[in-house]
Design a protein around this motif. Sequence first.
Motif, PDB file in Angstrom:
ATOM      1  N   PHE A 237       0.819  -1.205   0.000  1.00 35.60           N
ATOM      2  CA  PHE A 237       0.000   0.000   0.000  1.00 35.60           C
ATOM      3  C   PHE A 237       0.859   1.262   0.000  1.00 35.60           C
ATOM      4  CE2 PHE A 237      -1.849   3.446   2.498  1.00 35.60           C
ATOM      5  CZ  PHE A 237      -3.017   3.706   1.799  1.00 35.60           C
ATOM      6  N   LEU A 238       1.849   1.308   0.906  1.00 30.68           N
ATOM      7  CA  LEU A 238       2.684   2.498   0.993  1.00 30.68           C
ATOM      8  C   LEU A 238       3.523   2.689  -0.262  1.00 30.68           C
ATOM      9  CD1 LEU A 238       4.182   3.009   4.560  1.00 30.68           C
ATOM     10  CD2 LEU A 238       2.643   4.471   3.284  1.00 30.68           C
ATOM     11  N   SER A 239       4.056   1.597  -0.788  1.00 36.19           N
ATOM     12  CA  SER A 239       4.860   1.697  -1.999  1.00 36.19           C
ATOM     13  C   SER A 239       4.044   2.293  -3.137  1.00 36.19           C
ATOM     14  CB  SER A 239       5.393   0.320  -2.396  1.00 36.19           C
ATOM     15  OG  SER A 239       6.179   0.395  -3.562  1.00 36.19           O
ATOM     16  N   ALA A 240       2.777   1.872  -3.255  1.00 39.77           N
ATOM     17  CA  ALA A 240       1.908   2.415  -4.300  1.00 39.77           C
ATOM     18  C   ALA A 240       1.622   3.899  -4.069  1.00 39.77           C
ATOM     19  CB  ALA A 240       0.604   1.626  -4.353  1.00 39.77           C
ATOM     20  N   ARG A 241       1.320   4.272  -2.836  1.00 40.43           N
ATOM     21  CA  ARG A 241       0.997   5.673  -2.542  1.00 40.43           C
ATOM     22  C   ARG A 241       2.186   6.591  -2.802  1.00 40.43           C
ATOM     23  NH1 ARG A 241      -4.027   7.107  -0.257  1.00 40.43           N
ATOM     24  NH2 ARG A 241      -5.433   5.477  -1.029  1.00 40.43           N
ATOM     25  N   PHE A 242       3.378   6.144  -2.446  1.00 36.53           N
ATOM     26  CA  PHE A 242       4.550   6.993  -2.663  1.00 36.53           C
ATOM     27  C   PHE A 242       4.940   7.070  -4.134  1.00 36.53           C
ATOM     28  CE2 PHE A 242       5.189   6.500   1.922  1.00 36.53           C
ATOM     29  CZ  PHE A 242       5.549   7.793   2.260  1.00 36.53           C
ATOM     30  N   SER A 245       0.216   6.193  -6.984  1.00 38.41           N
ATOM     31  CA  SER A 245      -0.834   5.301  -7.456  1.00 38.41           C
ATOM     32  C   SER A 245      -1.848   5.063  -6.349  1.00 38.41           C
ATOM     33  CB  SER A 245      -0.234   3.967  -7.911  1.00 38.41           C
ATOM     34  OG  SER A 245      -1.240   3.049  -8.246  1.00 38.41           O
ATOM     35  N   GLU A 246      -3.105   5.000  -6.708  1.00 34.34           N
ATOM     36  CA  GLU A 246      -4.163   4.780  -5.734  1.00 34.34           C
ATOM     37  C   GLU A 246      -4.413   3.296  -5.490  1.00 34.34           C
ATOM     38  OE1 GLU A 246      -5.816   7.035  -3.937  1.00 34.34           O
ATOM     39  OE2 GLU A 246      -4.598   8.632  -4.790  1.00 34.34           O
ATOM     40  N   THR A 247      -4.029   2.445  -6.443  1.00 36.55           N
ATOM     41  CA  THR A 247      -4.370   1.028  -6.329  1.00 36.55           C
ATOM     42  C   THR A 247      -3.130   0.144  -6.456  1.00 36.55           C
ATOM     43  OG1 THR A 247      -4.910   1.043  -8.689  1.00 36.55           O
ATOM     44  CG2 THR A 247      -6.738   1.352  -7.135  1.00 36.55           C
ATOM     45  N   ASP A 249       0.722  -1.249  -7.117  1.00 34.42           N
ATOM     46  CA  ASP A 249       2.065  -0.820  -6.743  1.00 34.42           C
ATOM     47  C   ASP A 249       2.892  -0.618  -8.005  1.00 34.42           C
ATOM     48  OD1 ASP A 249       4.431  -0.267  -5.526  1.00 34.42           O
ATOM     49  OD2 ASP A 249       4.838  -2.315  -4.863  1.00 34.42           O
ATOM     50  N   SER A 250       2.581   0.437  -8.721  1.00 37.58           N
ATOM     51  CA  SER A 250       3.290   0.725  -9.971  1.00 37.58           C
ATOM     52  C   SER A 250       3.248   2.225 -10.214  1.00 37.58           C
ATOM     53  CB  SER A 250       2.657  -0.023 -11.154  1.00 37.58           C
ATOM     54  OG  SER A 250       1.303   0.367 -11.323  1.00 37.58           O
ATOM     55  N   TRP A 251       4.242   2.722 -10.969  1.00 38.83           N
ATOM     56  CA  TRP A 251       4.286   4.141 -11.296  1.00 38.83           C
ATOM     57  C   TRP A 251       3.202   4.479 -12.316  1.00 38.83           C
ATOM     58  CZ3 TRP A 251       7.065   7.289  -8.421  1.00 38.83           C
ATOM     59  CH2 TRP A 251       8.204   6.815  -7.771  1.00 38.83           C
ATOM     60  N   PRO A 252       2.536   5.621 -12.173  1.00 37.65           N
ATOM     61  CA  PRO A 252       1.541   6.031 -13.177  1.00 37.65           C
ATOM     62  C   PRO A 252       2.158   6.222 -14.558  1.00 37.65           C
ATOM     63  CG  PRO A 252       1.322   7.338 -11.171  1.00 37.65           C
ATOM     64  CD  PRO A 252       2.593   6.568 -11.054  1.00 37.65           C
ATOM     65  N   CYS A 253       3.425   6.606 -14.595  1.00 37.37           N
ATOM     66  CA  CYS A 253       4.108   6.842 -15.868  1.00 37.37           C
ATOM     67  C   CYS A 253       5.380   6.002 -15.906  1.00 37.37           C
ATOM     68  CB  CYS A 253       4.458   8.330 -16.029  1.00 37.37           C
ATOM     69  SG  CYS A 253       3.029   9.422 -15.912  1.00 37.37           S
ATOM     70  N   TYR A 254       5.513   5.190 -16.943  1.00 40.36           N
ATOM     71  CA  TYR A 254       6.666   4.312 -17.063  1.00 40.36           C
ATOM     72  C   TYR A 254       7.157   4.330 -18.501  1.00 40.36           C
ATOM     73  CZ  TYR A 254       9.701   0.230 -16.542  1.00 40.36           C
ATOM     74  OH  TYR A 254      10.781  -0.601 -16.505  1.00 40.36           O
ATOM     75  N   GLY A 255       8.452   4.520 -18.679  1.00 44.19           N
ATOM     76  CA  GLY A 255       9.011   4.580 -20.019  1.00 44.19           C
ATOM     77  C   GLY A 255      10.360   3.911 -20.101  1.00 44.19           C
ATOM     78  N   GLU A 256      10.825   3.721 -21.339  1.00 43.36           N
ATOM     79  CA  GLU A 256      12.122   3.112 -21.584  1.00 43.36           C
ATOM     80  C   GLU A 256      12.931   3.994 -22.514  1.00 43.36           C
ATOM     81  OE1 GLU A 256      11.121  -1.655 -21.150  1.00 43.36           O
ATOM     82  OE2 GLU A 256      11.162  -0.736 -23.162  1.00 43.36           O
ATOM     83  N   ALA A 257      14.224   4.056 -22.256  1.00 43.03           N
ATOM     84  CA  ALA A 257      15.111   4.879 -23.075  1.00 43.03           C
ATOM     85  C   ALA A 257      16.498   4.248 -23.099  1.00 43.03           C
ATOM     86  CB  ALA A 257      15.183   6.304 -22.538  1.00 43.03           C
ATOM     87  N   LYS A 284      20.170   0.338 -21.692  1.00 37.46           N
ATOM     88  CA  LYS A 284      18.717   0.481 -21.762  1.00 37.46           C
ATOM     89  C   LYS A 284      18.182   0.619 -20.344  1.00 37.46           C
ATOM     90  CE  LYS A 284      14.510  -1.938 -23.227  1.00 37.46           C
ATOM     91  NZ  LYS A 284      13.969  -3.184 -23.844  1.00 37.46           N
ATOM     92  N   LEU A 285      17.338   1.638 -20.150  1.00 32.66           N
ATOM     93  CA  LEU A 285      16.830   1.922 -18.811  1.00 32.66           C
ATOM     94  C   LEU A 285      15.315   2.024 -18.837  1.00 32.66           C
ATOM     95  CD1 LEU A 285      17.089   2.753 -15.832  1.00 32.66           C
ATOM     96  CD2 LEU A 285      17.495   5.105 -16.603  1.00 32.66           C
ATOM     97  N   GLY A 286      14.653   1.233 -17.998  1.00 29.16           N
ATOM     98  CA  GLY A 286      13.214   1.340 -17.767  1.00 29.16           C
ATOM     99  C   GLY A 286      12.974   1.997 -16.429  1.00 29.16           C
ATOM    100  N   LEU A 287      12.180   3.069 -16.419  1.00 33.01           N
ATOM    101  CA  LEU A 287      12.046   3.880 -15.205  1.00 33.01           C
ATOM    102  C   LEU A 287      10.627   4.412 -15.086  1.00 33.01           C
ATOM    103  CD1 LEU A 287      14.081   4.743 -13.007  1.00 33.01           C
ATOM    104  CD2 LEU A 287      14.369   6.896 -14.236  1.00 33.01           C
ATOM    105  N   GLY A 288      10.179   4.598 -13.855  1.00 35.85           N
ATOM    106  CA  GLY A 288       8.846   5.133 -13.605  1.00 35.85           C
ATOM    107  C   GLY A 288       8.891   6.426 -12.831  1.00 35.85           C
ATOM    108  N   SER A 289       7.789   7.185 -12.895  1.00 38.04           N
ATOM    109  CA  SER A 289       7.668   8.434 -12.141  1.00 38.04           C
ATOM    110  C   SER A 289       6.190   8.786 -12.027  1.00 38.04           C
ATOM    111  CB  SER A 289       8.435   9.562 -12.835  1.00 38.04           C
ATOM    112  OG  SER A 289       8.458  10.718 -12.021  1.00 38.04           O
ATOM    113  N   TRP A 290       5.890   9.857 -11.269  1.00 44.41           N
ATOM    114  CA  TRP A 290       4.505  10.251 -11.057  1.00 44.41           C
ATOM    115  C   TRP A 290       3.947  11.112 -12.184  1.00 44.41           C
ATOM    116  CZ3 TRP A 290       8.661  11.401  -7.960  1.00 44.41           C
ATOM    117  CH2 TRP A 290       9.179  12.680  -8.061  1.00 44.41           C
ATOM    118  N   SER A 291       4.799  11.612 -13.077  1.00 35.03           N
ATOM    119  CA  SER A 291       4.336  12.381 -14.241  1.00 35.03           C
ATOM    120  C   SER A 291       5.337  12.203 -15.367  1.00 35.03           C
ATOM    121  CB  SER A 291       4.174  13.866 -13.901  1.00 35.03           C
ATOM    122  OG  SER A 291       5.440  14.492 -13.780  1.00 35.03           O
TER     123      SER A 291
END
Length: 332
Positions: A237-242, A245-247, A249-257, A284-291
Motif C-alpha cells: 500500500f505504501l509503496s503504491a501511494r509513494f 498510485s491509488e491502487t 504498486d506501480s508508477w503512473p508513468c513508465y518509459g524506456e530509453a 537500456k533503462l526502464g524507469l517510472g515516475s509520477w508524471s
Amino acid sequence: MPIASSTTTSARLLSLLSLLQVRRDWPGELLAQRLGISERTVRRDVDRLRELGYPVRAVKGPEGGYRLEAGSELPPLRFDDEQAVALAVALRIAVGTGAGIEEGATRALATIRRVLPSRLRQHVDALEITAVETTARTSDSQVDPPVLLALSAAIRTCTEVRFDYRSPTRSDSIDSQPPRRVQAHHLVARGGRWYLVGWDPSREDWRVFRVDRMTLRVPNGPRFVSKHLPGGDIATFLSARFKGSETEDSWPCYGEAILELPAAQVVPFVGDGVVEELGPTRTKLGLGSWSWIALAATLARFDAEIEVITPDPLRTAFAELARRAHRTAGRP
C-alpha cells in the motif's frame, strides 16, 4: 560507620553502572559527588563491578577516574525508562527490516520484556509498529516517544485520533484549521521517518500522515471497526501511494530509453528502475515516475545522449521540457 544493607549496595552499584555508561571517563571525585558517597566507597564499588564481569579500567591523570571498557563478554546492562522504551521500539523495527536479524531481534525483545517493570511492559506491549524495508536516509525530523505510544494505543484499541497537522503545502497556521480525525490502522517506520496510515471518514479515503507533523489532541474520538487495507499489506500500500498510485504498486508513468553511458554509471542512480547493458557505452533503462515531465527530467539528469524507446507521451514530455529550458535560458 553503619554497614550498608545488600539492597542499598545493589542499588548503588546499579546507579554507578548507569553513570559509567553515560560518558567515557568519570573522575573519581565527581562519581563520589553524584552518588553521595566517599571516593573510597567508589573504589570498593568499582571492584565489585569488576567481580561481576564489568571491565572498568582506572584512568590515569591529574584527577584520576574510571572508564567502562568494551569486554569480551556482554555483562548485564541497566537502562532507564526512556532507554528501555527506545530499545523496544528499535527491536520491533528490526523484526521487519528483512536484514536477517529477525529471530535475534525477537528473542532480544522477549528477554527485555521479561525484566521490564509492569508499567513499562504495558507501554512496550501496546506498541503497534510496522517497519517497511526501504533505503535508509538520515531523518530530518524527530518524533517524541509518547506520540508513538499514543498512536500505538489508538491502533490497538481501534480508536479515532484527533490531531492538528502541519502541511508543507499550506501557508495558513494550524490554529486556523479544524483538527483532523483519522481511524488509525498502521504506524510505519519507512526510510528514516514515521508515518500514520489511516482511514479519513470525512474524505472517505485512506490517508498517509507524517507523524512529526502531527500534534495530537485529547481526548481521542470514538471507536471504529477496522477496515481492510487496499493491496493486502502495508508495504504494498505504501509503496503504491509513494509512487502516486491509488491502487496498484506501480508508477503512473513508465518509459524506456537508451542512454549513451556504461551500465555501471547508471545503476547507482535509478532506484527501482530496470537496467539492461547493451554494450560498453550503451544502456537500456526502464524507469517510472509520477508524471511524464518528471520522468523526462529524471532521465535528462544523466549527462548523456538519450534515445526514447517508448511511449509517445515520454517523447512529448521531453519536447515540453525543452521548451521550458529554452524559455528559461532566454531570460536575463
